[in-house]
Write a protein that holds these residues in place. Structure first.
Motif, PDB file in Angstrom:
ATOM      1  N   SER A 176       0.806  -1.222   0.000  1.00  0.00           N
ATOM      2  CA  SER A 176       0.000   0.000   0.000  1.00  0.00           C
ATOM      3  C   SER A 176       0.838   1.272   0.000  1.00  0.00           C
ATOM      4  O   SER A 176       0.320   2.350  -0.317  1.00  0.00           O
TER       5      SER A 176
ATOM      6  N   ARG B  66       0.733   2.225  -6.149  1.00  0.00           N
ATOM      7  CA  ARG B  66      -0.554   2.904  -6.220  1.00  0.00           C
ATOM      8  C   ARG B  66      -0.775   3.583  -7.570  1.00  0.00           C
ATOM      9  O   ARG B  66      -1.375   4.637  -7.670  1.00  0.00           O
TER      10      ARG B  66
ATOM     11  N   VAL C 218      -3.583   0.633  -4.658  1.00  0.00           N
ATOM     12  CA  VAL C 218      -4.569   1.694  -4.887  1.00  0.00           C
ATOM     13  C   VAL C 218      -5.756   1.504  -3.939  1.00  0.00           C
ATOM     14  O   VAL C 218      -6.283   0.405  -3.792  1.00  0.00           O
ATOM     15  N   VAL C 219      -6.162   2.581  -3.300  1.00  0.00           N
ATOM     16  CA  VAL C 219      -7.310   2.543  -2.385  1.00  0.00           C
ATOM     17  C   VAL C 219      -8.599   2.688  -3.198  1.00  0.00           C
ATOM     18  O   VAL C 219      -8.655   3.455  -4.171  1.00  0.00           O
TER      19      VAL C 219
ATOM     20  N   ASP D 279     -11.550   4.170  -2.773  1.00  0.00           N
ATOM     21  CA  ASP D 279     -12.092   5.521  -2.963  1.00  0.00           C
ATOM     22  C   ASP D 279     -11.214   6.350  -3.894  1.00  0.00           C
ATOM     23  O   ASP D 279     -11.720   7.165  -4.676  1.00  0.00           O
ATOM     24  N   GLN D 280      -9.900   6.148  -3.807  1.00  0.00           N
ATOM     25  CA  GLN D 280      -8.976   6.854  -4.699  1.00  0.00           C
ATOM     26  C   GLN D 280      -9.252   6.471  -6.152  1.00  0.00           C
ATOM     27  O   GLN D 280      -9.300   7.333  -7.041  1.00  0.00           O
ATOM     28  N   LEU D 281      -9.459   5.188  -6.411  1.00  0.00           N
ATOM     29  CA  LEU D 281      -9.749   4.737  -7.773  1.00  0.00           C
ATOM     30  C   LEU D 281     -11.066   5.314  -8.272  1.00  0.00           C
ATOM     31  O   LEU D 281     -11.149   5.818  -9.403  1.00  0.00           O
TER      32      LEU D 281
ATOM     33  N   GLU E 170     -12.621   7.967  -7.281  1.00  0.00           N
ATOM     34  CA  GLU E 170     -12.499   9.409  -7.472  1.00  0.00           C
ATOM     35  C   GLU E 170     -11.854   9.708  -8.829  1.00  0.00           C
ATOM     36  O   GLU E 170     -12.245  10.649  -9.533  1.00  0.00           O
ATOM     37  N   TYR E 171     -10.872   8.906  -9.202  1.00  0.00           N
ATOM     38  CA  TYR E 171     -10.217   9.039 -10.510  1.00  0.00           C
ATOM     39  C   TYR E 171     -11.204   8.762 -11.643  1.00  0.00           C
ATOM     40  O   TYR E 171     -11.187   9.434 -12.686  1.00  0.00           O
TER      41      TYR E 171
ATOM     42  N   SER F 295     -12.544   3.865   2.160  1.00  0.00           N
ATOM     43  CA  SER F 295     -11.609   4.983   2.291  1.00  0.00           C
ATOM     44  C   SER F 295     -10.188   4.526   2.569  1.00  0.00           C
ATOM     45  O   SER F 295      -9.261   5.335   2.506  1.00  0.00           O
ATOM     46  N   ARG F 296     -10.000   3.243   2.868  1.00  0.00           N
ATOM     47  CA  ARG F 296      -8.648   2.738   3.133  1.00  0.00           C
ATOM     48  C   ARG F 296      -8.369   1.361   2.532  1.00  0.00           C
ATOM     49  O   ARG F 296      -7.223   0.967   2.385  1.00  0.00           O
TER      50      ARG F 296
ATOM     51  N   THR G  86      -7.476  -1.485   0.044  1.00  0.00           N
ATOM     52  CA  THR G  86      -6.752  -1.502  -1.222  1.00  0.00           C
ATOM     53  C   THR G  86      -7.359  -2.519  -2.184  1.00  0.00           C
ATOM     54  O   THR G  86      -7.990  -3.494  -1.765  1.00  0.00           O
TER      55      THR G  86
END
Length: 527
Positions: free
Chosen positions: A87, A91, A109-110, A112-114, A116-117, A133-134, A136
Motif C-alpha cells: 500500500s 498505487r 490503490v485505495v 475511494d482513490q480509484l 475518485e479518478y 476509504s482505506r 486496497t
C-alpha cells in the motif's frame, strides 16, 4: 528475531526492508483481534522488487505475508515472517479504456482513490466495501470482497480481467483469459473439475451471493481454465498479486433510497425476503444496538434527525436502494404492508448521510464504553437470502442460551448479517464464550449450506474450521491447489491450509487477565 544470515539475506534484496522494532510492532496487528510480530516489513515498489524480496525470503527460510491496508478482521495480514506491504508505493492507475470499460491498477490503490479518478469519466469499480476509504484493491482481490450491492454487482472476482502475480520462485507471470501460462496449475484445476464436479456443486449450493471460503472451487467449476478464479479469494496464500486489470461499470444515472422501520429484527429479516421482488440494488440492515451508539455524537446528529430516531425510536431499520425507475419502485415500496413507518430519502446528500451512518457501523460499535465490546468472530457468515429469517432465528436461539447481547447489521439482501456478540476478551469466561459462539454459529451456517467467511476471509482466526466447513474431500483438493502454486509453503503458511499453528482464540492482542500498563503516571482523565 532474524539470525545474522537471515538479516543479511533480506537486507540484500532489491527492496526497501525495515527491521526496527517500531515498524515491526506497527505491522504486528491489523483490524482483527490478533497480534503477531513479524521479523521484518518490506515495501516493494513494483513486481520486480516484490520478486527480489520473495526470493530473498525463500533463501532465508522465512515466510511472506502479503498485506494491503490490513482492514480485514480475521488476521490475514499478520504473521511471523516478512510482511510485504503493497500500500505504500504500489498505487499507480493507468491504461483506462472507456470503450472496453477497463483500467489497470497497482494493488496498493485505495478503492475511494480509484473511484475518485474514474468519477469524471462516468465509471466506477463496483464492489463497495464499507472500508472504501482505506481498503486496497489488492486486499479486495485477496479476500474476493463485495459489499452492499453484491446482489447486483457480485464480488470482486466478477470484475477482474487479469492479474500480475509473483510466485514463490520469483517468477512474474500474468494470468487470465488469453494468457497461456502456469499450464500445470490449469491442468490440475481442469482435472479436479472433471473428477469432482458433482461433489463441488453439491457442497457449494447455488444461490449464495457472497463468496465461499477457500480456493473458490465453485468458480473453478464454472471456468476451470481461468486462474484468476482461484487467486481471487486466496488470501495471499498462493502468490503475491502486484497489479490487476479491472472491469468497470457506469455510475448510476438515478438513485433512490427508502427507509423502513421495524419493532424487531425478526420482522426486518422477513421483510427483506419480501422486498427482493422489487429488484433492489441493496437492502441494508441497522439495529438499535448500532444506532444507539450515535447518540450524543455531533457528527451523526443530522443522520439521527433524518431517521427521526429520537422522536420515533425503533429496533431495526432497512435501507432499500434502487438504481433506475426510481419513482415507480419507491412507490411500490411504499405500498408494501411492512414496517411501522417508512421514509423516502429525498436528496443525494441525505442518501449519502444514510450510507455514511451504515459504513460507520464497526467504528460506532467499537466506541462502546467499557471492556465488553461487540467482537468479530462470526461477523460475515452468509446464507442464501431466502434462508435469512430462519438463520436469524437460529442465531437468536444461540445468543439467548449463551446470555449474549448482540448487534445485527449489514447486507440483508445478500443474506449476510454482521453479527457481533458483546464479549469482554479480558475475561476467561468470555473467552470460552468467544470460542463457543463461533463454533455453534459455524455449525448453524453449515445447516443452511452457507459460508462462514463470506467477506473478510478465513485468515488465521477461522482456519481450524475450514475443513469441517467444506468437507474432507474438497479440503484435500484445496491442499493440492496450495501445493501446486506454493510448493515450499512460503506464502502465509498455516492459513486456509491448517498446520496447527493458529487457533481462533490464540494470538489475541487482549487475553484473559490482560491489563494496560502505562510507562508513566497519567495526569489527564483518559478514563
Amino acid at each position: 528475531m532474524t539470525t545474522t544470515h537471515q538479516h543479511a539475506t533480506l537486507a540484500g534484496a532489491n527492496c526497501q526492508v525495515a527491521f526496527d522494532n517500531l515498524t515491526r510492532q506497527l505491522y504486528a496487528t491489523d483490524a482483527s483481534h490478533y497480534q503477531i510480530e513479524p521479523v521484518a516489513v518490506a515495501f516493494p515498489r513494483d513486481a520486480g522488487q516484490a520478486s527480489s524480496i520473495i526470493q530473498a525470503a525463500g533463501h532465508a527460510g522465512v515466510s511472506i505475508i502479503p498485506r494491503g491496508a490490513g482492514t480485514s478482521l480475521t488476521g490475514g495480514a499478520i504473521g511471523e515472517g516478512v510482511v510485504m506491504d503493497f500500500s505504500r508505493h504500489n498505487r499507480q492507475i493507468s491504461d483506462f479504456n472507456p470503450e472496453k470499460r477497463t483500467v489497470r491498477v497497482g494493488v496498493g490503490v485505495v478503492l475511494d482513490q480509484l473511484n475518485e479518478y474514474l468519477r469524471p469519466e462516468g465509471f466506477c469499480f463496483a464492489p463497495d466495501v464499507a472500508t472504501s476509504s482505506r481498503a486496497t484493491i489488492g486486499g479486495m482481490i485477496a479476500n474476493n470482497s463485495s459489499g452492499a450491492r453484491a446482489l447486483v454487482y457480485g464480488t470482486t472476482a466478477d470484475h477482474l480481467v487479469e492479474l500480475e502475480i509473483v510466485l514463490g520462485d520469483g517468477r512474474v507471470v500474468t494470468v487470465g483469459p488469453g494468457h497461456d501460462m502456469l499450464q500445470r496449475q490449469r491442468e490440475l484445476l481442469e482435472d479436479m473439475v472433471m473428477l469432482n464436479g458433482l461433489q463441488i456443486s453439491g457442497r457449494f449450493a447455488p444461490g449464495l451471493v457472497k463468496r465461499w471460503p477457500g480456493y473458490a472451487l465453485d468458480r473453478v467449476l464454472r471456468e476451470p481454465g481461468n486462474l484468476v478464479n482461484v487467486l481471487a479469494g486466496s488470501e495471499g496464500t498462493l502468490a503475491a498479486i502486484t497489479s490487476a486489470e479491472l472491469k468497470l461499470v457506469p455510475t448510476p444515472d438515478e438513485i433512490g433510497l427508502g427507509l423502513i422501520f421495524f419493532n424487531s429484527t425478526t420482522e426486518a429479516m422477513q421483510a427483506t425476503v419480501e422486498l427482493l421482488d422489487l429488484k433492489p440494488t441493496a437492502v441494508e440492515h441497522m439495529d438499535r444496538v448500532l444506532l444507539d451508539q450515535t447518540k450524543s455524537k455531533r457528527e451523526f446528529q443530522t443522520a439521527r434527525d433524518l431517521l427521526d430516531l429520537d422522536a420515533s425510536p425503533c429496533e431495526s431499520v432497512l435501507a432499500v436502494e434502487f438504481y433506475g425507475d426510481v419513482e415507480d419502485r419507491l412507490a411500490a415500496l411504499q405500498r408494501k404492508p411492512i414496517g411501522t413507518r417508512k421514509k423516502i430519502v429525498q436528496t443525494l446528500a441525505e442518501i449519502n448521510q444514510v450510507w455514511a451512518l451504515r459504513k460507520a457501523g464497526l467504528s460506532l460499535l467499537a466506541s462502546r464504553r467499557g471492556d465488553a465490546k461487540p467482537v468479530t468472530c462470526i461477523e460475515d457468515c452468509a446464507v442464501r437470502p431466502k434462508d435469512l429469517p430462519a438463520y436469524h432465528g437460529g442465531l437468536e436461539a444461540i445468543m439467548r442460551r449463551l446470555g449474549l447481547e448482540v448487534s445485527y447489521y449489514g447486507h440483508a439482501a445478500s443474506g449476510l448479517l454482521h453479527v457481533r456478540p458483546v464479549l469482554d476478551l479480558h475475561s476467561a469466561e468470555d473467552l470460552k464464550k468467544f470460542r463457543q459462539v463461533t463454533t455453534e454459529v459455524v455449525a448453524l451456517v453449515r445447516q443452511f449450506k452457507g459460508s462462514f467467511a463470506a467477506e473478510h476471509g478465513v485468515g488465521l482466526g477461522r482456519t481450524e474450521l475450514l475443513k469441517e466447513q467444506v468437507g474432507e474431500d474438497l479440503y484435500l483438493l484445496m491442499r493440492q491447489i496450495k501445493k501446486s502454486f506454493d510448493p515450499h509453503n512460503l506464502f502465509n503458511p498455516g492459513k486456509l491450509i491448517d498446520d496447527g499453528r493458529y487457533k481462533l482464540d490464540a494470538n489475541l492482542r487482549l487475553g484473559a487477565g490482560h491489563a494496560l500498563k502505562l510507562p508513566f503516571e497519567p495526569v489527564l482523565a483518559f478514563a
